[in-house]
Design a protein around this motif. Structure first.
Motif, mmCIF file in Angstrom:
data_model
loop_
_atom_site.group_PDB
_atom_site.id
_atom_site.type_symbol
_atom_site.label_atom_id
_atom_site.label_comp_id
_atom_site.label_asym_id
_atom_site.label_seq_id
_atom_site.Cartn_x
_atom_site.Cartn_y
_atom_site.Cartn_z
ATOM 1 N N GLU A 86 0.782 -1.229 0.000
ATOM 2 C CA GLU A 86 0.000 0.000 0.000
ATOM 3 C C GLU A 86 0.819 1.286 0.000
ATOM 4 O O GLU A 86 0.294 2.335 -0.351
ATOM 5 N N VAL A 87 2.071 1.223 0.392
ATOM 6 C CA VAL A 87 2.871 2.448 0.499
ATOM 7 C C VAL A 87 4.054 2.421 -0.469
ATOM 8 O O VAL A 87 4.205 3.315 -1.295
ATOM 9 N N TRP A 88 4.889 1.424 -0.363
ATOM 10 C CA TRP A 88 6.105 1.346 -1.181
ATOM 11 C C TRP A 88 5.900 0.409 -2.367
ATOM 12 O O TRP A 88 6.679 -0.510 -2.595
ATOM 13 N N ILE A 89 4.876 0.651 -3.132
ATOM 14 C CA ILE A 89 4.535 -0.184 -4.284
ATOM 15 C C ILE A 89 5.630 -0.048 -5.337
ATOM 16 O O ILE A 89 6.121 1.035 -5.609
ATOM 17 N N GLY A 90 5.989 -1.150 -5.935
ATOM 18 C CA GLY A 90 6.965 -1.124 -7.019
ATOM 19 C C GLY A 90 8.414 -1.229 -6.575
ATOM 20 O O GLY A 90 9.311 -1.120 -7.395
ATOM 21 N N LEU A 94 12.467 -4.943 -2.128
ATOM 22 C CA LEU A 94 12.170 -4.699 -0.713
ATOM 23 C C LEU A 94 11.586 -5.933 -0.024
ATOM 24 O O LEU A 94 12.061 -6.342 1.031
ATOM 25 N N ARG A 95 10.560 -6.523 -0.605
ATOM 26 C CA ARG A 95 9.943 -7.691 0.035
ATOM 27 C C ARG A 95 10.906 -8.872 0.104
ATOM 28 O O ARG A 95 11.016 -9.510 1.157
#
Length: 159
Positions: A86-90, A94-95
């Protein structure tokens, strides 16, 4: 070589049945993902080791360090999933870096299983059963709380 599964049989998306033993050649761009996971895993596993050394459990006692590692890690996974969706999309790495790497290396459900086995083998069935249910309940509650609190904070900050 394995046969193709029937249409109703679930298949892991990471397994390609056209290749021997399900081994899929590394595709271009995946080296960065593997590197991110490895780097994050080293960080998470080192942090877990540090907590275990700082907070050892005596034989036959409740394994508080392992339980707290798993509950805190699950809460942070809940936070992360809201932030990456929801915040750092794209943010492609990161994940894998934080979720699979750091938090996957930090949480330790394998040690949880070994703790249970040792408690049972040493005749501490009551502690083992309590630990079994408390860890699972704590982990589920932590993911739920981490997700819901983070989502509420994100929505509040967007107003």
């Amino acid at each position: 070589m394995q046969k193709d599964p029937s249409p109703r049989e679930p298949v892991d998306s990471d397994v390609d049945l056209r290749h021997p033993a399900g081994v899929v050649p590394v595709r271009r761009g995946e080296a960065a993902v593997v590197g991110a996971i490895a780097a994050g895993g080293a960080i998470g596993a080192s942090a877990r080791y540090g907590v275990g050394v700082a907070w050892p459990a005596a034989a036959g006692s409740w394994p508080w360090a392992t339980m707290m590692i798993n509950v805190v890690g699950c809460a942070l996974i809940g936070v992360l999933m809201v932030l990456v969706s929801e915040v750092w999309i794209g943010q492609r790495l990161l994940r894998p870096f934080v979720g699979t790497g750091i938090l996957g290396g930090f949480t330790t459900f394998s040690t949880y299983a070994v703790d249970l086995q040792r408690l049972l083998a040493d005749g501490h069935a009551l502690i083992a059963v309590g630990y079994l249910f408390a860890t699972v309940a704590g982990a589920i509650a932590a993911v739920f709380a981490g997700t819901h609190v983070t989502r509420a904070l994100v929505r509040r900050s967007r107003r």
